[in-house]
Design an enzyme around this catalytic site. Structure first.
Site, short mmCIF file in Angstrom:
data_model
loop_
_atom_site.label_atom_id
_atom_site.label_comp_id
_atom_site.label_asym_id
_atom_site.label_seq_id
_atom_site.Cartn_x
_atom_site.Cartn_y
_atom_site.Cartn_z
N CYS A 37 14.80 7.66 7.11
CA CYS A 37 14.68 9.13 7.16
C CYS A 37 15.90 9.78 7.79
O CYS A 37 16.16 10.95 7.56
CB CYS A 37 13.40 9.54 7.86
SG CYS A 37 13.18 8.70 9.42
N GLU B 36 15.49 14.73 -0.85
CA GLU B 36 15.89 13.51 -0.14
C GLU B 36 15.93 12.34 -1.12
O GLU B 36 14.92 12.01 -1.72
CB GLU B 36 14.83 13.24 0.94
CG GLU B 36 15.06 12.00 1.74
CD GLU B 36 13.91 11.73 2.70
OE1 GLU B 36 12.77 12.14 2.42
OE2 GLU B 36 14.17 11.11 3.74
N LYS C 17 -3.26 2.58 9.95
CA LYS C 17 -3.17 2.18 8.53
C LYS C 17 -1.69 1.98 8.26
O LYS C 17 -0.92 2.93 8.17
CB LYS C 17 -3.73 3.24 7.59
CG LYS C 17 -3.80 2.71 6.16
CD LYS C 17 -3.66 3.75 5.10
CE LYS C 17 -2.26 4.20 4.87
NZ LYS C 17 -1.32 3.16 4.33
N ALA C 18 -1.32 0.73 8.17
CA ALA C 18 0.09 0.44 7.89
C ALA C 18 0.30 0.42 6.38
O ALA C 18 -0.66 0.46 5.60
CB ALA C 18 0.48 -0.89 8.52
N GLU D 116 6.37 12.80 11.57
CA GLU D 116 7.77 12.39 11.46
C GLU D 116 8.03 12.23 9.97
O GLU D 116 7.61 11.26 9.35
CB GLU D 116 7.96 11.08 12.23
CG GLU D 116 9.39 10.84 12.66
CD GLU D 116 10.16 10.12 11.60
OE1 GLU D 116 10.75 10.85 10.75
OE2 GLU D 116 10.18 8.90 11.59
N TRP E 249 6.61 2.07 4.79
CA TRP E 249 7.07 0.74 4.38
C TRP E 249 8.55 0.49 4.66
O TRP E 249 9.04 -0.61 4.42
CB TRP E 249 6.81 0.54 2.88
CG TRP E 249 7.14 1.75 2.06
CD1 TRP E 249 6.24 2.67 1.58
CD2 TRP E 249 8.43 2.22 1.65
NE1 TRP E 249 6.91 3.68 0.89
CE2 TRP E 249 8.25 3.42 0.93
CE3 TRP E 249 9.74 1.75 1.82
CZ2 TRP E 249 9.30 4.16 0.39
CZ3 TRP E 249 10.79 2.47 1.29
CH2 TRP E 249 10.57 3.66 0.59
N ASN E 250 9.30 1.51 5.10
CA ASN E 250 10.75 1.27 5.21
C ASN E 250 11.13 0.41 6.40
O ASN E 250 12.12 -0.32 6.35
CB ASN E 250 11.54 2.59 5.20
CG ASN E 250 11.10 3.56 6.27
OD1 ASN E 250 10.01 3.44 6.82
ND2 ASN E 250 11.93 4.53 6.55
N GLU F 286 0.79 -0.49 2.64
CA GLU F 286 0.22 -1.57 1.82
C GLU F 286 1.31 -2.48 1.25
O GLU F 286 1.09 -3.67 1.04
CB GLU F 286 -0.61 -0.97 0.67
CG GLU F 286 -1.96 -0.42 1.11
CD GLU F 286 -1.87 0.81 1.99
OE1 GLU F 286 -0.89 1.57 1.86
OE2 GLU F 286 -2.77 1.01 2.82
N GLY G 274 6.28 9.54 7.10
CA GLY G 274 6.34 9.40 5.65
C GLY G 274 6.92 10.65 5.04
O GLY G 274 7.69 11.37 5.69
N SER G 275 6.52 10.95 3.81
CA SER G 275 7.15 12.07 3.11
C SER G 275 6.60 13.41 3.60
O SER G 275 5.47 13.51 4.08
CB SER G 275 6.90 11.93 1.60
OG SER G 275 5.53 11.97 1.34
P1 NAD Z 1 4.62 8.82 -0.80
O1 NAD Z 1 4.82 10.23 -0.46
O2 NAD Z 1 3.63 8.47 -1.85
O3 NAD Z 1 4.20 7.96 0.50
C1 NAD Z 1 4.89 8.02 1.72
C2 NAD Z 1 4.05 7.24 2.74
O4 NAD Z 1 2.83 7.94 2.95
C3 NAD Z 1 3.64 5.84 2.30
O5 NAD Z 1 3.69 4.99 3.41
C4 NAD Z 1 2.19 6.00 1.80
O6 NAD Z 1 1.42 4.83 2.00
C5 NAD Z 1 1.70 7.10 2.68
N1 NAD Z 1 0.70 7.96 2.07
C6 NAD Z 1 0.75 8.50 0.83
N2 NAD Z 1 -0.33 9.29 0.61
C7 NAD Z 1 -1.08 9.24 1.74
C8 NAD Z 1 -2.30 9.84 2.16
N3 NAD Z 1 -2.98 10.71 1.37
N4 NAD Z 1 -2.76 9.56 3.39
C9 NAD Z 1 -2.10 8.72 4.21
N5 NAD Z 1 -0.93 8.14 3.89
C10 NAD Z 1 -0.43 8.40 2.68
O7 NAD Z 1 6.03 8.28 -1.20
P2 NAD Z 1 6.60 6.85 -1.39
O8 NAD Z 1 7.02 6.70 -2.80
O9 NAD Z 1 5.77 5.77 -0.77
O10 NAD Z 1 7.87 7.04 -0.46
C11 NAD Z 1 8.92 7.87 -0.85
C12 NAD Z 1 9.07 9.07 0.02
O11 NAD Z 1 8.42 8.90 1.26
C13 NAD Z 1 10.52 9.24 0.34
O12 NAD Z 1 11.07 10.22 -0.50
C14 NAD Z 1 10.58 9.66 1.77
O13 NAD Z 1 10.70 11.05 1.88
C15 NAD Z 1 9.23 9.32 2.33
N6 NAD Z 1 9.26 8.30 3.36
C16 NAD Z 1 9.69 8.68 4.57
C17 NAD Z 1 9.72 7.76 5.58
C18 NAD Z 1 10.21 8.15 6.94
O14 NAD Z 1 10.62 7.28 7.70
N7 NAD Z 1 10.14 9.43 7.30
C19 NAD Z 1 9.32 6.46 5.35
C20 NAD Z 1 8.86 6.10 4.09
C21 NAD Z 1 8.83 7.04 3.09
#
Ligand code: NAD
Length: 478
Positions: free
Chosen positions: A282, A379, A173-174, A248, A149-150, A176, A226-227
Site C-alpha cells: 500500500c 492504485e 479473518k486472515a 488501513e 494477502w500482500n 484466504e 485492504g482496498s
Molecule cells: P478486494 O478489494 O476484493 O480485497 C481486498 C482485501 O479485502 C482482501 O484481503 C479480501 O479478502 C478482503 N475483503 C474483500 N471483501 C471483504 C469483505 N466484504 N469483508 C471483509 N474483507 C473483505 O481486492 P483484492 O483483489 O483482493 O486486492 C486488490 C486491492 O486490494 C488492491 O487494489 C489494493 O488496493 C487493496 N489491498 C490493499 C492492501 C493494503 O495493504 N492496504 C492489501 C491488499 C490489498
C-alpha cells in the site's frame, strides 16, 4: 524444503477443521499446496463466544504478563523463521529472502507492542481539594480484524499484537489466499501460553464473515487492511452499530525527485523498491514526479534497473521479484496499462503478463502519462511505475495531492527548504525524505483521505484498541 502446514481454524484455544474447504494455490506454479477450512456460521458463533470469554480473562491480566506472552511468541516465531518463510513463499510467491525479513518484521511488531503495553499511561488532572480526577486507558473489547494477502505474516501480526498487548480479544479473518502466516501466529501464541479465546482465527467467505461479526454487540472495534472500496463498505456496516473502525486502506504514493538529488542513486533506489513484493504494497512508490532538468537521466537509469529485475519463483535465491499474488491482479494491471497506452503514455519497459503459468507480470515503467489515464488516479497495486516530468516543486506537490489517497509520500532532496515545503504541504499520513521506507514498528502508520484513519504502531498504535475513561472521585459526597 519444509512442507506447507496443515491448515486449521483456531477457536477457543483449539485448532480445528471445518465442514468444507477450498484449495490454496502457489501463485508461481498454480498448483494446489493446501486445503483451507472455511468457517461456517456455527464456527463464527463459537469464535464470538470464545472471544467474549477470552476478553473477560485477558483484560484482568497484568500488562507485563501480556507482554511476556507476546515476547515468548515472538521468540518462537524467530526460531521458526525458516519454516514460516518457506510457507509464505509457497502461498504468496515472494522471494524467500523477503519472506524471511517479513517474519522478523512481524516479530518486531509483537515486541514493540509488548513494550508499549506496559506504558499505556493515563494522567492525573489537577483538581479541587477533596477531589481526584484521572484518565485511564482500558481495552476496548473484542476486535474483529481482517488482514490482506500482500504480507501474510506481518499484516496479521500488527493487528494481533495491538489487540493482545492492549488486553483485548480478537477474531482474525486472515486472507484466504495466504493463510499460513496467520496460522503460524496462532501456533506461536498457543505455544507461548495465550489463554483460550483471546485469539481466534477464521477463514471463509470474507463478506459473510465481516457481515456476521460486525453486527454483534460484543464486537467493539473493526480493524481492516485492504482496498478502499471494501474499507468503506465495512465502515458503513460498523456505523450501524456505532462501532469504531481502524482502516488501513489503499495508497498511490507520489515520489518527488528534486533537481539537487543524486540522480543515479535515487533512480536505482526507486526501481528496486517499486518491484519489492511485486509492487503489492500500500506504500509502494508509484507516481514519480521528476524535475524536468534531470528527467531523462532519471528515467533512463530507472528503466534500466527495473527492466533488469530477475523475475521468477521466489524459492530461487537469485529471484528479485515473484509472481503477483493472484490472477485478479493480472487483469487489473493489463487494463491499466492498455488504458494508459491508449491515452498516449509511453511504455518504457514491460506492460504484459510473463509466460502462461504462474501469475507473473513484467516490471513495468510508463513515462509521460497523461493526467486522464486511469492509472494516474487508480492504485495499480503491482510492479508498475509512472515517471512524469515536472517544472517545479509546487507543481509536483499539486500533482502529489491530486488523488483521493493519502497514505505514503516520498521526496528526494538535500535542500532544507524543499523538505519543509513537502512536510507542510503533502497530504499523507507518512512522508519520507531520501528513503522509501514508510513505516517501522516504532512509528505510527496510517493514512488520510481515502487511505483510511487510525494509526498502527508507534506510541499511537495501541490507542485504537483502548477506550479513554475519565474518573472523577470526590472524597466526600457532594
Ligand atoms: P478486494 O478489494 O476484493 O480485497 C481486498 C482485501 O479485502 C482482501 O484481503 C479480501 O479478502 C478482503 N475483503 C474483500 N471483501 C471483504 C469483505 N466484504 N469483508 C471483509 N474483507 C473483505 O481486492 P483484492 O483483489 O483482493 O486486492 C486488490 C486491492 O486490494 C488492491 O487494489 C489494493 O488496493 C487493496 N489491498 C490493499 C492492501 C493494503 O495493504 N492496504 C492489501 C491488499 C490489498
Amino acid at each position: 524444503m519444509t512442507p506447507y502446514p496443515d491448515l486449521h481454524l483456531y477457536i477457543n484455544g483449539e485448532f480445528r477443521k471445518a465442514a468444507s474447504d477450498l484449495p490454496v494455490l502457489n501463485p508461481a506454479t498454480e498448483e494446489e499446496i493446501g486445503r483451507l477450512p472455511h468457517a461456517e456460521k456455527s464456527d463464527l458463533d463459537d469464535a464470538l463466544d470464545a472471544a467474549e470469554q477470552g476478553f473477560k480473562t485477558w483484560r484482568k491480566v497484568a500488562p507485563i504478563e501480556r507482554a511476556n506472552v507476546l515476547y515468548r511468541a515472538a521468540a518462537l516465531m524467530r526460531e521458526r523463521q525458516e519454516e514460516i518463510a518457506t510457507a509464505i513463499t509457497a502461498e504468496h510467491g515472494k522471494p524467500l529472502s523477503q519472506a524471511r525479513l517479513e517474519v522478523i518484521r512481524g516479530c518486531e511488531f509483537f515486541e514493540w507492542d509488548a513494550g508499549e503495553a506496559t506504558r499505556t499511561y493515563g494522567r492525573i488532572i489537577p483538581s479541587a481539594p477533596g477531589a481526584r480526577y484521572s484518565v485511564h486507558h482500558q481495552p476496548i473489547g473484542t476486535v474483529a480484524a481482517f488482514s490482506p494477502w500482500n504480507f501474510p505474516m506481518s499484516q496479521p501480526c500488527r493487528k494481533v499484537a495491538g489487540a493482545i498487548a492492549s488486553g483485548c480479544s480478537i477474531i482474525l479473518k486472515a486472507a484466504e489466499e495466504t493463510p499460513a502466516g496467520a496460522l503460524h501466529i496462532a501456533r506461536a501464541l498457543h505455544d507461548a501460553g495465550l489463554p483460550p479465546g483471546v485469539l481466534n482465527l477464521v477463514f471463509g467467505t470474507p463478506a459473510e464473515i465481516s457481515d456476521h461479526l460486525i453486527r454483534q454487540d460484543s464486537v467493539r472495534l473493526v480493524a481492516f487492511t485492504g482496498s478502499t472500496a471494501v474499507g468503506k463498505h465495512l465502515t458503513t456496516l460498523a456505523a450501524q452499530h456505532m462501532t469504531p473502525v481502524l482502516m488501513e486502506l489503499g495508497g498511490h504514493a507520489p515520489v518527488i525527485v528534486c533537481e539537487d538529488t543524486d540522480v543515479e542513486a535515487a533512480a536505482i533506489s526507486g526501481a528496486e523498491r517499486k518491484m519489492r513484493n511485486a509492487g503489492q504494497v500500500c506504500t509502494s512508490p508509484t507516481r514519480f514526479f521528476v524535475h524536468e532538468s534531470i528527467f531523462d537521466a532519471y528515467a533512463e537509469t530507472f528503466v534500466r534497473r527495473a527492466g533488469a529485475t530477475i523475475v521468477g519463483n521466489g524459492v530461487d535465491p537469485d529471484v528479485e521479484m515473484g509472481p503477483l499474488a493472484n490472477d485478479r491482479r493480472i487483469g487489473a494491471l493489463t487494463d491499466l496499462v492498455d488504458d494508459a497506452r491508449e491515452k498516449g503514455a509511453e511504455i518504457r519497459t514491460g506492460g504484459s503478463r510473463l509466460g502462461d503459468t504462474g501469475y507473473f507480470f513484467e516490471p513495468t515503467v510508463l513515462a509521460n502519462v497523461p493526467d486522464n489515464a486511469r492509472v494516474m488516479q487508480e492504485e495499480p497495486f503491482g510492479p508498475l511505475a509512472i515517471i512524469n516530468p515536472v517544472a517545479s516543486l509546487d507543481e509536483a506537490i499539486e500533482k502529489a495531492n491530486s488523488v483521493p489517497y493519502g497514505l505514503a509520500a516520498y521526496g528526494f532532496t538535500n535542500r532544507a527548504d524543499y523538505v519543509d515545503r513537502m512536510v507542510e504541504s503533502i497530504e499523507a499520513g507518512n512522508v519520507s525524505i531520501n528513503t522509501l521506507e514508510a513505516s517501522l514498528p516504532e512509528t505510527p502508520f496510517g493514512g488520510v483521505k481515502s487511505s483510511g484513519y487510525g494509526r498502527e504502531g508507534g506510541t499511537e498504535g495501541l490507542h485504537n484498541y483502548m477506550i479513554t475513561k475519565n474518573i472523577m472521585h470526590s472524597l466526600s459526597i457532594v
